[in-house]
Design a protein around this motif. Structure first.
Motif, PDB file in Angstrom:
ATOM      1  N   UNK A  45      41.022  42.007  42.235  1.00  0.00           N
ATOM      2  CA  UNK A  45      39.959  41.545  41.343  1.00  0.00           C
ATOM      3  C   UNK A  45      39.126  42.728  40.855  1.00  0.00           C
ATOM      4  N   UNK A  46      38.890  43.684  41.737  1.00  0.00           N
ATOM      5  CA  UNK A  46      38.142  44.877  41.325  1.00  0.00           C
ATOM      6  C   UNK A  46      38.884  45.615  40.223  1.00  0.00           C
ATOM      7  N   UNK A  47      40.221  45.706  40.379  1.00  0.00           N
ATOM      8  CA  UNK A  47      41.008  46.405  39.362  1.00  0.00           C
ATOM      9  C   UNK A  47      40.844  45.713  38.014  1.00  0.00           C
ATOM     10  N   UNK A  48      40.922  44.373  38.024  1.00  0.00           N
ATOM     11  CA  UNK A  48      40.738  43.636  36.767  1.00  0.00           C
ATOM     12  C   UNK A  48      39.341  43.863  36.217  1.00  0.00           C
ATOM     13  N   UNK A  49      38.383  43.895  37.137  1.00  0.00           N
ATOM     14  CA  UNK A  49      37.000  44.104  36.703  1.00  0.00           C
ATOM     15  C   UNK A  49      36.859  45.441  35.992  1.00  0.00           C
ATOM     16  N   UNK A  50      37.467  46.463  36.585  1.00  0.00           N
ATOM     17  CA  UNK A  50      37.338  47.796  35.980  1.00  0.00           C
ATOM     18  C   UNK A  50      37.972  47.807  34.599  1.00  0.00           C
ATOM     19  N   UNK A  51      39.162  47.165  34.481  1.00  0.00           N
ATOM     20  CA  UNK A  51      39.822  47.126  33.177  1.00  0.00           C
ATOM     21  C   UNK A  51      38.943  46.422  32.148  1.00  0.00           C
TER      22      UNK A  51
END
Lengths: 489, 192, 98
Positions: A45-51
């Motif tokens: 979820x963090x990765x998606x958030x960063x994107x």
């Protein structure tokens, strides 16, 4: 526009919540696996958030529609998502020690994931009623955080207060929504904002929403659940409640404020109740000898500063005040998260029986600096920052709130700034004894030494670092807070 | 006309539910409120939701209430209320007067002319699917909470269920527990 | 129609009175239920009044589900409190804090 990212960020934690539960339930090693699943999910979820943060910075707002309900992860939604993900991730790291050999941890991780998903949904929903459903889901998921160790009567009492008062707040919001729907004929926040209702009905609807969401934010007359719940819940839960759930209430309130900006004098309400919360929180915190209760009351005071900052911004029609308020809310999540995590670690080191969370007196902390310097340093940083000592994070955001207030050039607002600044100085009076106790010689030294587990140390180190970083370089989070403080967005 | 009577009966039942000293009677009055509201909604033409309210509100919740009351037994209401009685009356009365005055002045057009638009199922499942999704999460979260509340902690005797006992125990039991979790913490390791 | 909404707010008032004045945990749950019943009437009638009956009913269904979940949790807590303390009086529980 690619809708996969926002859909993923919203649904992933929700869908994986049952997964974490069942994995934990049906695997022999209950403790590790559910935690691992939760951690992996949150990292994805963090990765998606960063994107998505990249998209937002490039000027695109990630959004998607489902039926008649639109979701838009604008600045405020991303801000909330960051708080939700941040606190949940740290809580997943921390929670393991809390359970020791007890069963039921898989439920805790599952509830944390559901809570995270619900908060992201709440922040992204552009439909007033859908926002309420997410709000209710968030509350339902947070019940578990409070009552997970229910073998003590006091914990049950706190749980019951929490359930009753939360349900009362959300009930009032329902009435508010009904009146707003009646007045504007729509639930879509954008359409409501276009209609800019200013009838008496919209006013009462907005006031009901203010009270209802205000219960979660713990604005002063609606705060009675807060001290018990923050004191009795496991410290990890207190960190999540103070750091994320109370901010989610604030985000819900800000959505209503932005959509119905003409309905009632929001700026005055925010400033009035903000100032009242600051004063009440400070006065109540002074008499506390129980450290967690003290932190609970100080939470009230700090949400008061946040409300005050937002009120300044609304009053002057500029974003600087709102920026200061939301920056302080972010800092409060970091500081109070760190404080509660430190208390949790202290309770662990003192070998308190699992689930006995209250009654940590100042004297119990004596000698902690000798025993675990990292813990003492973390708690000291958190408390100094809460007290607003420069150059820590709490000082920077308070400063921005005060500066925004002074820029308004209005005698009343200036008086409020002075009032808040005096209160801030006053608050040293109850933070300093705690720090003093930490560095005093004391009883806790003689006890058997447990080392501070590594997983417990991670949140402490991360949050301490953030406090110092945000103090020295407050613009480090400008990318996150600045888009959020454009309320109309 | 019959709608008004139904609402009035619902209100009387509500007041009785709050006033009645016996829990079981109060639960039955609440069921009465639900039933009246269901009939009111039916008279309004909202048939589907009337059925749901009757089965869930008047049925399921009442059964759960009666079940809970038989588990805990009757317990009479203490005479001393938490807040002063005048406040407990004045605050809700103020809300009611404010809202009633507002609504009566607003003059909302009766919807008798409003064409019965999309059916409930079409709106609920298609247009407001996001609500349904959030509801599923809500129910799951509620079930989790219920499981946590009703879970028996007895399966692990190391963690005593009452702290009083735990304190009177020799302290080593506590530490054994702590050390044990230390050990399997090392085993599983941190994933990163 | 108007009277329906007034009745909804009357239910809210009765529920609020219960929440403020009562101490028995199960009766507090009942008071919460009363409040939410008022909310149910309010949303259904509001949807009806703006000519979107399906919308109002849809909100009502969601509301029923949500408040049932809250009621179930409240009842479970009441049962547990009674088991641990032998009382349903919220003040007795509070006194334990000492």
């Amino acid at each position: 526009m690619n809708a996969a990212l926002p859909v993923g960020l919203l649904t992933l934690p929700l869908l994986s919540s049952p997964l974490a539960y069942f994995v934990g339930r049906f695997s022999g090693r209950r403790h590790g696996l559910a935690q691992f699943v939760a951690l992996v999910v949150l990292l994805v979820a963090w990765a998606m958030f960063v994107a998505m943060a990249g998209q937002l910075a490039a000027g695109e707002t990630p959004q998607f529609e489902y039926g008649m309900i639109a979701f838009r992860l604008d600045g405020l939604a991303m801000y909330m998502a960051a708080l939700a993900l941040g606190l949940s991730t740290l809580a997943v790291f921390f929670a393991r020690q809390m359970f020791q050999a007890r069963a039921g941890s898989e439920k805790y991780y599952a509830a944390l994931l559901a809570l995270t998903g619900a908060m992201i949904g709440l922040a992204g929903a552009r439909d007033l009623f859908n926002l309420w459903v997410w709000f209710e889901t968030m509350i339902a998921a947070s019940y578990l955080l409070v009552v997970i160790f229910h073998d003590e009567a006091l914990n049950l009492e706190a749980g019951f207060k929490y359930v009753v008062q939360s349900a009362m707040g959300s009930g009032l919001v329902v009435f508010g929504i009904a009146l707003i729907l009646l007045d504007t004929g729509t639930l879509n926040l954008d359409l409501i904002a276009q209609a800019a209702p200013h009838s008496a009905m919209a006013a009462i609807g907005s006031a009901l929403c203010f009270i209802g969401f205000g219960v979660k934010v713990a604005i002063v007359p609606m705060h009675t659940w807060l001290p018990d719940v923050y004191t009795q819940s496991p410290s990890v839960s207190s960190a999540v409640l103070a750091g994320a759930v109370s901010k989610a209430g604030l985000v819900g309130l800000l959505r209503v404020t932005a959509a119905l900006s003409a309905a009632i004098p929001w700026a005055d309400l925010f400033m009035l109740f903000g100032a009242a919360s600051i004063l009440a929180g400070n006065l109540l915190a002074f008499r506390q000898r129980d450290v967690k209760r003290l932190l609970a009351y100080s939470s009230m005071g700090h949400l008061g500063y946040v409300m005050l900052g937002i009120g300044f911004g609304l009053h002057a029609g500029q974003t600087a005040g709102v920026y200061g308020g939301l920056f302080h809310a972010l800092n409060h999540s970091v500081m109070k998260g760190l404080a509660f995590f430190s208390i949790g670690a202290a309770l662990y080191l003192l070998s308190r029986p699992v689930g006995r969370e209250h009654g940590l007196r100042l004297d119990d902390l004596a000698g902690m600096a000798r025993r675990c310097p990292l813990l003492a340093l973390a708690l000291t940083l958190a408390l100094f920052s809460l007290a607003g000592i420069p150059p820590l994070a709490g000082f920077m955001s308070k400063w921005q709130i005060f500066a925004a207030g002074l820029a308004a050039n209005s005698p009343w607002v200036t008086a409020l700034v002075v009032f808040a600044a005096l209160n801030s100085v006053l608050s040293l009076g109850y933070y300093l004894p705690v720090v003093n106790a930490l560095y005093r010689e004391g009883a806790s030294e003689g006890q058997t030494r447990l080392p501070l587990p590594r997983l417990m140390a991670i949140p402490l180190v991360v949050l301490s670092f953030l406090i110092v970083l945000l103090g020295l370089w407050p613009d480090a989070v400008r990318w996150l807070v600045a888009p959020a403080s454009v309320l109309g967005g | 006309m019959e709608s008004l009577v139904l609402l009035l009966v619902a209100l009387i039942c509500a007041i009785q539910a709050v006033r009645s000293a016996q829990l079981l009677i109060a639960a039955l009055w609440l069921a009465g409120v639900s039933a009246c509201i269901a009939l009111f909604l039916y008279a309004l033409g909202a048939h589907a939701i009337a059925v749901i309210e009757l089965s869930v509100g008047a049925g399921l919740v009442t059964i759960l209430m009666v079940f809970a009351i038989t588990m805990v037994g009757e317990d009479s209401e203490p005479h001393q209320p938490v807040v002063p009685r005048w406040m407990a009356i004045a605050l809700p009365a103020a809300v009611l007067i404010l809202a009633a005055g507002l609504l009566l002045n607003a003059g909302i057009s009766s919807s008798a002319d409003a064409a019965p638009d999309e059916s409930l199922s079409a709106v609920l499942w298609q247009l407001r699917g996001a609500d349904v999704a959030a509801q599923l999460a809500l129910i799951f979260a509620g079930v989790l909470g219920l499981l946590a509340l009703l879970a028996d902690d007895r399966e692990e005797p190391g963690a005593s269920s009452l702290w009083v006992e735990a304190e009177s125990d020799e302290p080593s039991a506590q530490f054994r527990v702590a050390e044990k979790s230390e050990v399997d913490l090392e085993e599983v390791g941190s994933p990163q | 129609m108007i009277w329906g909404l007034v009745a909804a707010f009357a239910l809210l008032a009765v529920g609020l009175y219960g929440l403020l004045a009562l101490r028995n945990l199960i009766k507090l749950t009942i008071a919460l239920q009363l409040m939410m019943k008022g909310g149910l009437i309010a949303v259904v009638l509001a949807g009806d009044a703006v000519g979107q009956r399906g919308l109002g009913e849809s909100l009502g269904v969601t509301l029923i589900i949500a408040d049932t979940v809250a009621a179930v949790i409240g009842l479970a807590l009441a049962v547990l409190v009674r088991r641990r303390l032998g009382s349903l009086d919220i003040e007795v529980v509070s006194k334990l804090r000492g």
